[in-house]
Design a protein around this motif. Sequence first.
Motif, short mmCIF file in Angstrom:
data_model
loop_
_atom_site.label_atom_id
_atom_site.label_comp_id
_atom_site.label_asym_id
_atom_site.label_seq_id
_atom_site.Cartn_x
_atom_site.Cartn_y
_atom_site.Cartn_z
N GLU A 163 -6.78 3.01 -5.31
CA GLU A 163 -6.77 1.89 -4.36
C GLU A 163 -8.19 1.41 -4.07
O GLU A 163 -8.43 0.21 -3.93
N HIS B 103 2.20 1.74 -3.37
CA HIS B 103 1.16 2.23 -4.26
C HIS B 103 0.85 3.70 -4.00
O HIS B 103 0.49 4.45 -4.90
N LEU C 250 0.83 -1.21 0.00
CA LEU C 250 0.00 0.00 0.00
C LEU C 250 0.87 1.26 0.00
O LEU C 250 0.59 2.22 -0.71
#
Lengths: 237, 420
Positions: free
Chosen positions: A197, A136, A133
Amino acid sequence: MSRVVELSDLHFTWPRSTQPVLSLDALQVNRQEHLFIKGPSGSGKSTLLGLLAGILIPQHGRLSVLGRRLETLGGSARDRFRADHIGYIFQLFNLIPYLSVVENIILPCHFSPARANRIRHQGTTAHQEALRLLAHLKLTDPALLCKPVNELSVGQQQRVAAARALIGAPELVIGDEPTSSLDSEHRTVFIELLFDECARTGATLIFVSHEVSLAALFGKTLNLPEINRAETLAAEQ
Amino acid sequence: MKTILMLAMKSLRNRFIMVTLTVLSISLSLTLLLGVERFRTESHHSFTNTIAGVDLLVGARSGPIQLLLYAVFHIGHATNNLSWQSYEEIKALPEVQWTIPISLGDSHRGYRVVGTTPAFFDHFTYGARQPLSIERGDPFDDLYDAVIGAETARRLGYEVGDTLVIAHGAGEVSFIEHGDKPFTVAGILAPTGTPVDRAVYVSLEAIEAIHIDWRGGAPLPGVSISADQARRLDLTPRVITAFMVKLKSPIATFTVQRFINQYPAEPLTAILPGVALQQLWELIGVAEKALFAVSIFVVVVGLSGMLTALLTSLNERRREMAILRSVGARPIHIFGLMIGEAVLVTSMGIALGVALLYLMFIIAQPLLLSRLGLYLGISMVSPFEWLLIGLVWLAGLLVGIIPAWRIYRLALMDGLSVRT
């Protein structure tokens, strides 16, 4: 299209107050929708988010989130529901100062076996998912992970907070003015990362802000004062 | 539970200075509380251990505690002596099994010199009726032989065969020495953990010999009797300081005591060591209780410090609690976090306090033994001490409930937005 949020005839009044702060006839939010809720300070935005997160319970009305009637659940059940299904991003001071970046991100997995299970089913660990995460969200510097969280920039803190809200793929992500302390360039980048996301996990995003310029980025916009009848009711009384 | 404990530990580490000071104040207060209690029990134990198997202690007319202190513990001084004749008469009573006469008043480099007879080595017992044993050398044989206690030998570095000179008076510093009659170390006693370790034992005849050319506590002007000349003189003691009595049957104790207390030839006092010790405890019991009460108040102050620290941090931690709530923490988790912090701080304070207690005793043990003759044993934590520790821990838990309850209420009220 299935409904993530569905409320009707909902009234909420703070304890020791005679005037309702929120009075909504109806509101629906669909799955994977990106909803922008705007309104000036005091218009009941944070109260609405508190209700959607199951922290507050309405005195009257029906409040359904992901098919669960929150007003009928007990305190523990609502806490468990929130831990399992809702990711929450605050406006500022988002992180626990004594936890590392990764510890902050994986914190919800400690309170929600459901989130931890979802990560496990993806064939990964909470730690690895946190790193994914972060990557990202464009936080790849290894030195960053070792830094005390209060030494991160505001923009970095907000992205870490977003990672914490997104870990374990909650179905509903709520942002309570999370971009108010960012400049316009970082603000847009942050929101786009959030969209990406949410799209990856199929999450629904409810984003609250009083900055109307952001509305254009979202698929749907709701002006809370337009549907909140609290002031009208107060005037009638 | 594991998560809450992890959060509590990391939260405490984040407030290192405040937590360190709080832990320190709790630990010091606990060290004081346990220290007072341990000093009380160990000093009682030490005193009780010093004399065993003696039915009566006899000296010139004085208070029982004073007699006990100077005759057994070498604390304070005798106000008068008793005659050798009286001693011989009492010793000859049919009820008496054995006696140990002692003569005090001289010293060697701060260590008391005790004049006695070989009966001391034969009959004196301490602790659980343990007899004395000579670690190196032998009991005194020659007139100018000395047997020294383990601590005396260790501190002064004496070995068997070394020479020592006795000084007049029992003070630490003495200006008049019996330098013309030096003694030889004949034996060194095994450690006992009693005042025996801090003494120098010589024969009663030797005490008489070194004072043969003295009168009224000072050398006779123009008179000098050498060590060898003294050997040829009658050295039967004229007076002694006190003597210990063992009776053939304990049933006779009060009869013999009454006989001695009403002894017609001179005013004497016979005491039961155990009873005198009990009187001593009663005397110092008030001070002990006061000290114990003060140390309890110090613990209360230490825990109040923790309460203050926790309460003052509440407002700044409300947002932290809102974040925890947003990730699924229930109000009971928030309550548990605050309680956990209080329990961890108290537990760390207790652990450090106990460690400090042992450190203090390790440092103080040789000092108290050498300066006061008080042997404080370093033992495991006693059941009563565990009880005190448990009560302090429980008090820490109760103290933690106050801020925990407040933050619990605030967490319920604030929800996800802190409404200050």
